[in-house]
Design a protein around this motif. Structure first.
Motif, PDB file in Angstrom:
ATOM      1  N   GLN A 168     -20.263  43.468  36.218  1.00 50.93           N
ATOM      2  CA  GLN A 168     -21.237  43.638  37.482  1.00 50.93           C
ATOM      3  C   GLN A 168     -22.513  45.102  37.361  1.00 50.93           C
ATOM      4  OE1 GLN A 168     -18.432  43.305  40.514  1.00 50.93           O
ATOM      5  NE2 GLN A 168     -19.189  40.984  41.066  1.00 50.93           N
TER       6      GLN A 168
ATOM      7  N   ASN B 180     -25.083  44.420  34.702  1.00 48.24           N
ATOM      8  CA  ASN B 180     -25.425  43.617  35.056  1.00 48.24           C
ATOM      9  C   ASN B 180     -26.700  43.519  35.342  1.00 48.24           C
ATOM     10  OD1 ASN B 180     -24.386  41.425  33.430  1.00 48.24           O
ATOM     11  ND2 ASN B 180     -23.347  40.516  35.378  1.00 48.24           N
TER      12      ASN B 180
ATOM     13  N   ASN C  50     -26.828  33.002  29.979  1.00 50.03           N
ATOM     14  CA  ASN C  50     -26.051  33.757  30.175  1.00 50.03           C
ATOM     15  C   ASN C  50     -26.453  34.697  31.905  1.00 50.03           C
ATOM     16  OD1 ASN C  50     -25.885  34.138  26.878  1.00 50.03           O
ATOM     17  ND2 ASN C  50     -24.788  35.293  27.900  1.00 50.03           N
TER      18      ASN C  50
ATOM     19  N   ASN D  94     -23.923  35.639  34.697  1.00 51.01           N
ATOM     20  CA  ASN D  94     -24.123  37.364  35.196  1.00 51.01           C
ATOM     21  C   ASN D  94     -24.161  36.671  36.700  1.00 51.01           C
ATOM     22  OD1 ASN D  94     -23.772  38.115  32.793  1.00 51.01           O
ATOM     23  ND2 ASN D  94     -26.355  38.339  33.375  1.00 51.01           N
TER      24      ASN D  94
ATOM     25  N   ASP E  34     -21.681  37.959  40.063  1.00 49.86           N
ATOM     26  CA  ASP E  34     -21.972  38.889  41.103  1.00 49.86           C
ATOM     27  C   ASP E  34     -21.666  38.287  41.704  1.00 49.86           C
ATOM     28  OD1 ASP E  34     -22.402  40.813  39.102  1.00 49.86           O
ATOM     29  OD2 ASP E  34     -24.929  39.883  39.386  1.00 49.86           O
TER      30      ASP E  34
ATOM     31  N   TRP F   3     -19.545  33.434  27.765  1.00 46.21           N
ATOM     32  CA  TRP F   3     -20.470  34.632  27.956  1.00 46.21           C
ATOM     33  C   TRP F   3     -20.658  35.156  26.901  1.00 46.21           C
ATOM     34  CZ3 TRP F   3     -21.943  39.069  26.962  1.00 46.21           C
ATOM     35  CH2 TRP F   3     -23.398  39.860  27.357  1.00 46.21           C
TER      36      TRP F   3
END
Length: 158
Positions: free
Chosen positions: A44, A47, A103, A107, A111, A133
């Motif tokens: 996270q 990202n 991807n 992500n 999150d 991923w």
């Protein structure tokens, strides 16, 4: 001008390919060894951190500058590297599309799971995210590396 644009495209593709390669060969291998909450928390944070001007300039700029390189090599007398440039754009476009279509949504889903400390079943969240991923990142790594190779050959042919 053609040579400068071609060199810039090669540099930008190389930088982006290096990011994907680094994830494939180190970041995800290291994270695979940590516990679930740590994995989620770090991913996270990554990202969020990767959304910065340096990365986005290289990542988006690679595609745009590579397209400009193709356009500059369309006129007769300058087409020597053109097939390699078209291949490079197509291969980089694969990485770009996989990122946008697969991807990044993964992500965003990670999150949306919320803070790692508050997730009821972090193993399940990780299981849904990590394998797919990593697999799609490998596609990005191979396609962007192929793009870089095609760019390098285009430089030689120019």
């Amino acid at each position: 001008m053609r040579s400068v644009v071609l060199a810039a495209a090669t540099l930008l593709v190389g930088l982006s390919a290096g990011v994907f390669f680094a994830y494939s060969t180190s970041v995800m291998l290291a994270l695979h060894k940590v516990e679930d909450r740590t994995f989620i928390d770090v991913m996270q944070k990554i990202n969020t951190a990767i959304l910065n001007g340096w990365f986005l300039t290289a990542y988006v700029g690679a595609l745009l500058v590579a397209i400009v390189a193709v356009l500059l090599h369309l006129p007769a007398g300058h087409r020597g590297p053109l097939p390699w440039l078209v291949a490079a754009v197509a291969l980089y476009a694969v990485a770009f599309i996989v990122t946008a279509a697969l991807n990044v949504p993964m992500n965003n889903q990670l999150d949306a799971a919320g803070p790692a400390a508050a997730i009821a079943d972090p193993a399940a969240v990780r299981r849904v995210f990590e394998g797919p991923w990593v697999g799609w990142n490998l596609v990005r790594t191979v396609s962007s590396a192929g793009s870089l190779l095609a760019m390098a050959i285009a430089l030689i042919k120019a």
